[in-house]
Design a protein around this motif. Structure first.
Motif, PDB file in Angstrom:
ATOM      1  N   ASP A 281     -30.772  63.257  92.569  1.00 55.62           N
ATOM      2  CA  ASP A 281     -31.399  62.992  93.856  1.00 55.62           C
ATOM      3  C   ASP A 281     -31.869  64.315  94.457  1.00 55.62           C
ATOM      4  OD1 ASP A 281     -32.175  61.687  96.146  1.00 55.62           O
ATOM      5  OD2 ASP A 281     -30.234  62.005  97.101  1.00 55.62           O
ATOM      6  N   ILE A 282     -33.170  64.397  94.735  1.00 56.55           N
ATOM      7  CA  ILE A 282     -33.718  65.647  95.265  1.00 56.55           C
ATOM      8  C   ILE A 282     -34.225  65.401  96.686  1.00 56.55           C
ATOM      9  CG2 ILE A 282     -35.520  67.399  94.938  1.00 56.55           C
ATOM     10  CD1 ILE A 282     -35.416  66.641  91.930  1.00 56.55           C
ATOM     11  N   PRO A 283     -33.820  66.235  97.655  1.00 54.89           N
ATOM     12  CA  PRO A 283     -34.307  66.013  99.013  1.00 54.89           C
ATOM     13  C   PRO A 283     -35.736  66.497  99.196  1.00 54.89           C
ATOM     14  CG  PRO A 283     -32.683  67.805  98.995  1.00 54.89           C
ATOM     15  CD  PRO A 283     -32.870  67.357  97.574  1.00 54.89           C
ATOM     16  N   THR A 284     -36.671  65.565  99.251  1.00 54.13           N
ATOM     17  CA  THR A 284     -38.064  65.895  99.564  1.00 54.13           C
ATOM     18  C   THR A 284     -38.579  64.779 100.449  1.00 54.13           C
ATOM     19  OG1 THR A 284     -39.073  64.517  97.870  1.00 54.13           O
ATOM     20  CG2 THR A 284     -38.462  66.744  97.216  1.00 54.13           C
TER      21      THR A 284
ATOM     22  N   ARG B 276     -29.566  58.888 101.497  1.00 56.47           N
ATOM     23  CA  ARG B 276     -28.939  58.195 100.364  1.00 56.47           C
ATOM     24  C   ARG B 276     -30.047  57.730  99.422  1.00 56.47           C
ATOM     25  NH1 ARG B 276     -24.698  54.854  98.787  1.00 56.47           N
ATOM     26  NH2 ARG B 276     -23.450  55.492 100.551  1.00 56.47           N
ATOM     27  N   THR B 277     -29.914  58.023  98.149  1.00 59.78           N
ATOM     28  CA  THR B 277     -30.940  57.593  97.205  1.00 59.78           C
ATOM     29  C   THR B 277     -30.771  56.115  96.903  1.00 59.78           C
ATOM     30  OG1 THR B 277     -31.905  57.873  95.020  1.00 59.78           O
ATOM     31  CG2 THR B 277     -29.550  58.252  95.188  1.00 59.78           C
ATOM     32  N   SER B 278     -31.891  55.471  96.591  1.00 60.79           N
ATOM     33  CA  SER B 278     -31.801  54.059  96.223  1.00 60.79           C
ATOM     34  C   SER B 278     -32.198  53.880  94.763  1.00 60.79           C
ATOM     35  CB  SER B 278     -32.743  53.259  97.097  1.00 60.79           C
ATOM     36  OG  SER B 278     -34.052  53.674  96.807  1.00 60.79           O
ATOM     37  N   ASP B 279     -32.498  55.000  94.087  1.00 63.59           N
ATOM     38  CA  ASP B 279     -32.881  54.959  92.673  1.00 63.59           C
ATOM     39  C   ASP B 279     -34.089  54.071  92.407  1.00 63.59           C
ATOM     40  OD1 ASP B 279     -30.723  56.657  91.489  1.00 63.59           O
ATOM     41  OD2 ASP B 279     -29.471  55.139  92.432  1.00 63.59           O
ATOM     42  N   SER B 280     -35.030  54.032  93.335  1.00 69.80           N
ATOM     43  CA  SER B 280     -36.284  53.334  93.064  1.00 69.80           C
ATOM     44  C   SER B 280     -37.131  54.204  92.140  1.00 69.80           C
ATOM     45  CB  SER B 280     -37.074  53.107  94.350  1.00 69.80           C
ATOM     46  OG  SER B 280     -36.390  52.211  95.185  1.00 69.80           O
ATOM     47  N   CYS B 281     -37.927  53.553  91.297  1.00 67.66           N
ATOM     48  CA  CYS B 281     -38.809  54.315  90.417  1.00 67.66           C
ATOM     49  C   CYS B 281     -39.999  54.834  91.238  1.00 67.66           C
ATOM     50  CB  CYS B 281     -39.271  53.429  89.263  1.00 67.66           C
ATOM     51  SG  CYS B 281     -40.299  52.061  89.788  1.00 67.66           S
ATOM     52  N   PRO B 282     -40.831  55.696  90.678  1.00 64.36           N
ATOM     53  CA  PRO B 282     -42.006  56.156  91.418  1.00 64.36           C
ATOM     54  C   PRO B 282     -42.927  54.996  91.833  1.00 64.36           C
ATOM     55  CG  PRO B 282     -41.597  57.605  89.572  1.00 64.36           C
ATOM     56  CD  PRO B 282     -40.661  56.441  89.413  1.00 64.36           C
TER      57      PRO B 282
END
Lengths: 380, 373
Positions: A281-284, B276-282
């Motif tokens: 996870d990269i903060p951008t 918080r990341t949700s791990d969505s693709c681009p």
């Protein structure tokens, strides 16, 4: 280990020298792919999604970045009490002075002590440099149903290309492997080994101990362990995999694998919410498309700023395309910068590389994809 | 490491603040912002980047969304052993919301405030978007020998905006004379950013005094009473500032960042905003996509036109759809041939049946969560 008694070992030591400058500083599994991923995210995410809790990652070539990338395992959710991702570079041991892995099998042999601490019933061997989505739990079920000693995942390849692969000749009824041929001149089948193996640990352990002492051996799964098992009359089965699978060994194939993401029919769907591919996870900030931009048939991720024209291209984290620039059929790796007015065709721009304003790189009718790994000066 | 001495407190909004629609489902702190963030990511990241590693987030109502976003807090770059991001509940049984004050919430958790060894508190609102180095602010506070330091932001549009905000009235020495609700009569005002720095001892003393004075008193009210007894100084904030205090300010705060220079000012590379990341693709743009002046989060598929809009994670813009001046939250679908303009579309909503949904940017519309229209 609580879920399925299977531990995974990912072979991530390969240099991938046909990727040229992309692997000067990082091993192939750490090469960026698909906008926000690294290649090794695929086997690691497959493990996490298949309910495998413990993963060993065998590193060798330029492993510092890869080590810090996978360490901890939290990016893939593999950081609960009973789980973990363990980086296993070659170690000096009291009884042997070994500081390199001599082959794929040797990498496991030198880590028998690691595997033993988890007392798994099964060990899954994976490559760290393939792009595919696969449920290893289903493969394990197949292995158990056949009461197999080893199961090898195979994929059907066009017959005319079969001589480039390790080919499994099987009993068509049962799927039992009768013969293994490494890159046969006249292939008898088109079932290519994917380099994915499930072994019963007790048996594999015995074989590895013997293999270590064998001075004739290359210490390789394909060349030594599998043929020996067949000679010994062990039960080996081929598990047919259907779906997208790509070994990104060259600049062209790395580019193709990225372009496959633009084609919804390619079979590689990273948007599948039931089988997510996890990554660092990269903060951008989110991606920004400006007033004057034109973005079509493109795959773009967070941190990108597009002010020019982007067509048939994949843009990685924080790539920038300036005003009036044209980026066609390209892959821009993390932090690549295309300054205003530059024109790019059929190139991969490596991490952080800058293409100066109004520079022209690549060509629309080139046979091969060009890798741009050094800054290109702008045109005054 | 001066900052090791400050305890971070993220406050909830007073009850004159209400965001129509969105706040029915979650607290303002948990609102989606600019597609990728939650409003609270800004104050938590400010604290984390300033070296504050003990952060208490006070929650008044509807905690679910915020709790699942914050989780263990480790995505905010806080050492989970020596520090924490902790959610603080008031546990109040009061029927009347006016009794659920910040003072009551702090007092209910007084042992948690007293216990840590921190000498200072930094209190920042969970409902305003800005970046600020609290380490620098604390240094300024200590050097000035003031009792309390507060942040304010000078604006020239207080007549039309900031209606739910308070203003600080300053004397020439930047001493705070009083806090006053923005009455919308004057253009130029110093908007109070609900942000305080003070010694922890004083903070606790003020809490006790507020309670003694009135059961409806808030921290701001007791400090307002003390303006002449205590040395309270104002420090001007520079940079992007968006208080989310009503529906229009939520919409405007998002839209203001569609100017790239403004956005780059807020997202300075040396001051990361964690989430918080949700791990969505681009995000995928199809051949028919036309996108101008917009922020898009990951996981979207775009086949239509998107202009001057913020598009949240996992949204689908079908071919032939036109999205203009909109803020789309997570997982929104805009159907084929739909023309939507000037709307905030809440999470999981689908706009497929209505072919035209248009409002101007001065009076934006709202589509409810999970709704199909």
């Amino acid at each position: 280990m609580k879920q399925n008694n299977m531990l995974a070992m990912i072979l991530a030591g390969g240099r991938g020298s046909r990727l040229h400058e992309l692997t000067n500083k990082v091993a192939k599994p750490a090469v960026a792919y698909g906008g926000k991923y690294k290649i090794i995210d695929f086997p690691l995410s497959n493990c996490a999604n298949s309910g495998i809790d413990v993963v060993g990652v065998l590193t060798q070539y330029e492993s510092v970045l890869l080590n810090s990338y996978v360490a901890g395992g939290s990016s893939w959710g593999l950081d609960a009490r009973d789980s973990g991702v363990f980086v296993l570079p070659p170690r000096e041991k009291a009884d042997a002075n070994l500081n390199v892995y001599r082959g794929t099998a040797d990498a496991i042999s030198q880590n028998i002590d690691f595997v033993d601490t988890y007392e798994p019933e099964y060990v899954l061997i994976l490559s760290g440099d393939h792009i595919y989505k696969m449920n290893y739990a289903k493969m394990l079920n197949f292995h158990k149903e056949n009461n197999a000693d080893a199961t090898i995942a195979v994929i059907e390849v066009p017959m005319k290309e079969a001589s480039r692969f390790g080919i499994m000749n099987t009993d068509t009824e049962t799927g039992q492997i009768v013969e293994f041929e490494e890159k046969p001149e006249h292939p008898k089948s088109n079932l290519a080994s994917m380099g994915i193996y499930i072994f019963n640990w007790k048996l594999l352990r015995k074989m590895l101990v013997a293999d270590m002492k064998n001075e004739e051996s290359n210490h390789d799964f394909g060349k030594d362990i599998i043929p020996t098992m067949l000679n010994d009359g062990k039960r080996l089965f081929a598990y047919k995999f259907k779906g997208y699978w790509k070994d990104v060994g060259t600049i062209d194939s790395l580019w193709e694998a990225n372009m496959d993401l633009l084609d919804r029919k390619s079979g590689l769907d990273l948007d599948d919410r039931t089988w997510k591919i996890y990554t660092e996870d990269i903060p951008t900030f989110p991606q920004y498309i400006s007033e004057g931009a034109d973005v079509t048939n493109a795959y773009v991720t967070q941190g990108c700023v597009v002010e020019g024209e982007v067509k048939n291209s994949v843009l990685f984290t924080s790539a920038k395309v300036g005003e009036g620039a044209k980026v066609h059929d390209c892959v821009l790796m993390p932090g690549a910068v295309v300054e205003p007015g530059a024109v790019l065709n059929r190139v991969i721009v490596a991490d952080g590389v800058k293409i100066g304003s109004r520079a022209v790189v690549g060509s629309a009718d080139s046979e091969h994809i060009e890798l741009i790994s050094k800054n290109v000066k702008g045109v005054e | 490491m001066i900052m090791a001495r400050a305890l971070g407190i993220i406050s909830f909004s007073e009850n004159h603040i209400w965001v129509d629609g969105l706040e029915d489902y979650r607290s303002i702190a948990a609102f989606s912002f600019l597609g990728r963030y939650r409003v609270i990511d800004f104050p938590i990241s400010n604290m984390s980047n300033s070296g504050i590693d003990r952060i208490q987030v006070y929650i008044r109502r509807r905690p679910q969304s915020l709790v699942s976003h914050i989780g263990t807090g480790r995505h905010f770059n806080i050492n989970s052993k020596s520090g924490y991001v902790k959610m603080m509940f008031t546990d109040s049984q009061e029927e009347n919301d006016y009794y659920n004050t910040d003072v009551k919430a702090y007092l209910a958790n007084l042992d948690q405030i007293e216990n840590p060894s921190n000498n200072y508190v930094v209190i920042a609102p969970g409902y305003m978007v800005y970046t600020q180095d609290f380490d620098a602010l604390l240094k300024t506070h200590i050097e000035s020998e003031a009792d309390i330091t507060v942040l304010y932001h000078s604006v020239d549009d207080a007549k039309e905006n900031y209606q739910s905000c308070y203003c600080v009235n300053l004397n020439k020495q930047k001493g705070v004379e009083s806090f006053e609700r923005n009455n919308g009569k004057v253009k130029n005002r110093n908007i109070f950013m609900d942000t305080y720095v003070m010694k922890k001892e004083l903070f606790i003393e003020l809490l006790r005094e507020a309670k003694k004075t009135s059961s409806m008193y808030t921290l701001r009210m007791i400090i307002n009473d003390k303006c002449h007894d205590l040395d309270i100084r104002g420090v001007a904030h520079r940079g992007f500032f968006a208080p989310i205090t009503d529906f229009k300010s939520y919409y405007d705060g998002n839209m203001a960042l569609l100017d790239l220079k403004t956005a780059q000012n807020l997202f300075d590379g040396s001051w990361p905003i964690y989430t918080r990341t949700s791990d969505s693709c681009p995000t995928q743009y199809f051949d028919t996509a036309v996108v101008k002046k917009s922020f898009l989060a990951n996981g979207c598929t775009v086949g239509g036109t998107v202009e001057n809009s913020v598009v949240g994670r996992d949204c689908v813009i079908k071919p032939g759809a036109v999205v203009k001046n909109c803020v789309l939250l997570t997982n929104v679908v805009i159907g084929e041939g739909v023309h939507i303009e000037g709307q905030v579309v809440d999470k999981n909503a689908k706009v497929t049946k209505l072919k035209e949904l248009v409002a101007d940017t001065q009076t934006p519309g709202y589509v409810k969560r999970n709704d199909t229209v």
